[in-house]
Scaffold this active site. Structure first.
Site, PDB file in Angstrom:
ATOM      1  N   CYS A 357       0.784  -1.239   0.000  1.00 30.66           N
ATOM      2  CA  CYS A 357       0.000   0.000   0.000  1.00 30.66           C
ATOM      3  C   CYS A 357       0.819   1.293   0.000  1.00 30.66           C
ATOM      4  O   CYS A 357       0.497   2.198  -0.776  1.00 30.66           O
ATOM      5  CB  CYS A 357      -1.040   0.008   1.117  1.00 30.66           C
ATOM      6  N   ARG A 386       6.747 -11.418   5.063  1.00 28.31           N
ATOM      7  CA  ARG A 386       6.257 -11.244   6.428  1.00 28.31           C
ATOM      8  C   ARG A 386       6.933 -12.255   7.327  1.00 28.31           C
ATOM      9  O   ARG A 386       7.068 -13.424   6.966  1.00 28.31           O
ATOM     10  CB  ARG A 386       4.735 -11.411   6.479  1.00 28.31           C
ATOM     11  N   GLN A 404       0.872 -10.798  -3.285  1.00 28.92           N
ATOM     12  CA  GLN A 404      -0.503 -10.331  -3.142  1.00 28.92           C
ATOM     13  C   GLN A 404      -1.024  -9.851  -4.487  1.00 28.92           C
ATOM     14  O   GLN A 404      -0.310  -9.170  -5.220  1.00 28.92           O
ATOM     15  CB  GLN A 404      -0.554  -9.162  -2.160  1.00 28.92           C
ATOM     16  N   ASP A 406      -2.855  -7.290  -5.321  1.00 27.53           N
ATOM     17  CA  ASP A 406      -3.192  -6.171  -4.460  1.00 27.53           C
ATOM     18  C   ASP A 406      -3.692  -4.984  -5.273  1.00 27.53           C
ATOM     19  O   ASP A 406      -3.014  -4.522  -6.177  1.00 27.53           O
ATOM     20  CB  ASP A 406      -1.901  -5.772  -3.722  1.00 27.53           C
ATOM     21  N   HIS A 408      -5.262  -1.017  -4.883  1.00 21.31           N
ATOM     22  CA  HIS A 408      -5.621   0.124  -4.044  1.00 21.31           C
ATOM     23  C   HIS A 408      -6.414   1.087  -4.889  1.00 21.31           C
ATOM     24  O   HIS A 408      -5.965   1.480  -5.963  1.00 21.31           O
ATOM     25  CB  HIS A 408      -4.368   0.748  -3.431  1.00 21.31           C
ATOM     26  N   LYS A 489     -14.639  -3.346   6.835  1.00 19.76           N
ATOM     27  CA  LYS A 489     -14.232  -4.217   5.733  1.00 19.76           C
ATOM     28  C   LYS A 489     -15.235  -5.342   5.506  1.00 19.76           C
ATOM     29  O   LYS A 489     -16.066  -5.630   6.367  1.00 19.76           O
ATOM     30  CB  LYS A 489     -12.867  -4.827   6.025  1.00 19.76           C
ATOM     31  N   HIS A 535      -8.395  -0.947   0.120  1.00 16.76           N
ATOM     32  CA  HIS A 535      -7.488  -2.070  -0.149  1.00 16.76           C
ATOM     33  C   HIS A 535      -8.360  -3.215  -0.639  1.00 16.76           C
ATOM     34  O   HIS A 535      -9.382  -3.498  -0.036  1.00 16.76           O
ATOM     35  CB  HIS A 535      -6.790  -2.568   1.108  1.00 16.76           C
TER      36      HIS A 535
END
Length: 661
Positions: A357, A386, A404, A406, A408, A489, A535
């Site tokens: 992000c 991670r 990911q 991912d 945004h 979320k 996200h």
RNA sequence: GCCCGAAUAGCUCAGUCGGUAGAGCGACGCUCUCGUAAAGCGUAGGUCAGGGGUUCAAGUCCCCUUUCGGGCUCCA
């Protein structure tokens, strides 16, 4: 003799003698119900069947065929487990033993830090069956906390529970707040008969009337578990078991476990030569072999195509960044424990990224944005690292490096609702393409404590999410207060081919990062509002999604994803030329095709292709060479088809790939 | 990270009381040329995860390390 009247769930009423219990009620309704009853719900609260009923109460008799009844059955089985362990292991003490999904567990501590072995489990199970055969009644006893403390003098964990529950001592706020009034606790005693002491456990209840109601259970494994789940506390020995109402249900459950093991993605990844985890790399780090990589690439290609169609723009970002980025984003404040440690270069700390992000925020912030630019949908297949606990890594499902998918999305507040609705629709439609159609969603709302962003924005966003769920017609539950501090979320779970549920996608509002990075755009009136940031991960992790798919399909990927779609087997060496022709034709139409030469017996080659879960095995011999046909042996079909014209087969495969079926 | 358990050929596993390493499958080679789920014969393949210790002798016993597996509060 005076009578009492109780009402039943269907609204009817029954008269019973004063002092009658729910068991008496069940017996008055029918012998079958009396035999099957395990517990009662009286005025909404669970009670033992033996408890006397008050006049005017509403009573539901619960059998083990309901979730509630099964819960009690499992709880009581856990209780018998504790009894067996305390019988067999002098000096053992016990902590908690609740029912859980599919079964129960109980936590023990053995003298001198002893542990249970597999052989112990057998002994314990045998002892449990003796207790069950003895049909010992469960008797509820209420007593003052002080008396209970004395009764459980030798059992420090029970004493801790009594102190926490009844006296509100030494416990965290949650426990103390639910302390029962009057400082009393309940225990259950089941008498062993004869001059034996029997067994007593601190327990809220309720329990089945007697141990004879139990029996369809199995002890499964032993493991360590911290007292109250905290690694600061002593490690206890936990025994897990499963329990069911009938022998058939138990057998079904054990069969499902075996099926899950058969589908284990780590096993299939090795068997099908897809992925491996060389010890040299370290825990949670995998390498992708050509066939696994091919499937993954097909998944990613499809994802990219859908994102392109959906109005997303593709971006890339580096794997590391200076600490200042993570300070500004706040990750070093609230996420540092899950981040890889920094590497120092030129006097500055660089961190491997745990999330994409902040980079996408940088892209947004790289120039002044106008309302005309919104919504801006940035998409990246971004590898993140991670620092998962070494004991928590698990194949592809939990790893330390993963990718990911991912997105945004930066949008204006007034477009939030419509953006969320189309986002959810997009997510579901991509998941459906991968063979999932059973979804379960969860809406998590504003936490009670600390949060960022104004309340009106939270409400608007939460209602936007709710409206998206409603319009998608999705089943969802609401987790009140379950949202992160920075926004509400939606999480989407899918149910796989054998009924297991996996949390995959998430749509997460973020009121925090735009604030921290000072994001804004120029609105049509010249003002400079903050954009709202969303996200959105769809697979979540490409690697994990691949692992879930592998288990979902049990390795038999549909034709559009199969690394080899058709394998051509010449019956004998003489047919090698025609087999090559067939393969060339299929390849020219874009199919992934291999030829298996006739230097092994045909049956063996068919078997190899079947074991590799190839969707189509094509056998070609004399007739086919003469007529331009193939023998088609489809995966999962009863038997092979003969004399299928090659073009007809190619059309059929093309259709199947197109439909992603 | 912590607790328990495991690690022997590419894979699945055997290896007794501590006495110098085995099978099946796979791979490779030769033979067989075959119509739908395992042809025959042969060959190679091992620092018994790595390191240290005990012992005349260690795959086997002890310690450390690595990796893997199961688990780590849905309050009694």
């Amino acid at each position: 003799m005076s009578q009492i009247t109780v009402s039943l769930p269907d609204g009817s009423e029954r008269e019973l003698a004063e002092g009658a219990s729910a068991a008496d009620l069940a017996a008055s309704i029918g012998p079958r119900l009396a035999a099957d009853a395990v517990v009662a719900v009286v005025d909404g609260a669970e009670r033992d069947l033996a408890a006397p009923l008050a006049d005017g109460s509403s009573v539901e008799i619960v059998t083990a065929s309901s979730d509630r009844g099964l819960h009690t059955l499992r709880h009581s089985t856990a209780h018998v487990l504790a009894q067996a362990v305390l019988d067999l292991f002098p000096g053992a003490t016990f902590a908690i033993g609740p029912p859980i999904e599919h079964g129960f567990y109980y936590d023990f501590e053995l003298p001198g830090g002893g542990t249970f072995s597999d052989a112990d489990l057998e002994r314990i199970e045998d002892r449990m069956r003796e207790i069950i055969d003895a049909d010992q009644p469960f008797r509820r006893v209420e007593m003052a906390a002080e008396d209970a403390l004395e009764l459980f003098e030798a059992h420090p964990y029970k004493r801790a529970i009594i102190e926490a529950v009844a006296l509100g001592v030494g416990a965290d706020g949650d426990l103390a707040s639910e302390a029962s009034e009057g400082g009393t606790v309940s225990c259950y005693r089941n008498d062993a008969g004869g001059d034996a002491d029997g067994f007593v456990d601190l327990c809220l209840g309720p329990h089945v009337p007697s141990t004879g109601r139990l029996g369809h259970f199995a002890l499964q494994r032993v493991s360590g578990a911290y007292w109250r789940g905290s690694e600061r506390n002593p490690m206890l020995q936990r025994i897990y078991g499963t329990a069911w109402a009938t022998r058939k249900e138990l057998a079904g459950h054990l069969h499902r476990l075996a099926e899950a093991e058969r589908r284990d993605h780590r096993r299939l990844a090795a068997e099908l030569d897809l992925v491996s985890w060389p010890a040299e790399l370290g825990p949670g780090l995998a390498v992708w072999h050509p066939k696994g990589a091919l499937i993954r690439k097909l998944m990613e290609d499809y994802s990219r195509q859908r994102h392109a169609d959906g109005g997303y723009e593709f971006v890339f970002s580096p794997h590391i960044a200076k600490s200042v980025l993570w300070e500004t984003s706040g990750h070093l404040d609230f996420y540092a424990e899950s981040m890889y440690p920094p590497m120092e270069m030129d006097g500055t700390d660089y961190y491997p990224k745990p999330m994409n992000c902040p980079f996408h925020v940088m892209i947004y912030r790289s120039s002044q944005r106008s309302y005309r630019d919104l919504p801006m949908r940035l998409f990246e297949l971004g590898a993140v690292y991670r620092y998962e606990l070494s004991g928590a890594v698990h194949g592809l499902l939990r790893s330390r490096g993963f990718t990911q998918d991912d997105s945004h999305i930066f949008c204006a507040r007034e477009h939030l609702a419509s953006e969320l609705a189309s986002l959810l629709e997009f997510v579901l439609s991509v998941l459906e393409a991968f063979g999932f159609n059973d979804f379960q969603a969860r809406l998590s709302t504003r936490p009670a404590g600390k949060y960022v962003g104004e309340e009106a924005l939270w409400n608007e966003a939460t209602e936007g999410l709710r409206a998206a769920l409603e319009s998608a017609g999705l089943d969802y539950e609401t987790d009140e207060g379950g949202g992160a501090f920075y926004g509400p979320k939606i999480d989407v779970d899918v149910r796989d081919a054998i009924g297991r549920s996996w949390q995959l996608s998430t749509i997460q509002l973020d009121f925090n990062l735009p604030e921290r990075f000072g994001l804004e755009y120029v609105a049509s009136d010249g003002s400079r509002p903050r954009p709202v940031m969303i996200h959105r991960a769809l697979f979540g992790s490409v690697e994990r999604f691949f692992g879930v798919l592998l288990e979902h399909y049990a390795g038999a990927f549909p034709a559009w994803l199969a690394p080899v779609q058709a394998e051509v087997l010449p019956v004998a060496a003489a047919h090698a030329g025609y087999a090559a022709e067939v393969a060339d034709t299929l390849r020219s139409r874009g199919f992934r095709t291999e030829v298996s030469p006739a230097d092994e017996p045909l049956g063996k080659r068919v078997r190899n292709a079947k074991v590799a879960k190839v969707p189509y095995v094509l056998v070609v011999g004399d007739d086919d060479t003469a007529n331009g046909t193939v023998g088609v042996n489809a995966r999962g079909a009863k038997g092979p088809e003969r004399d299928v014209p090659l073009e007809a087969f190619a059309d059929r495969l093309a259709q199947e790939v197109e439909a992603r079926s």
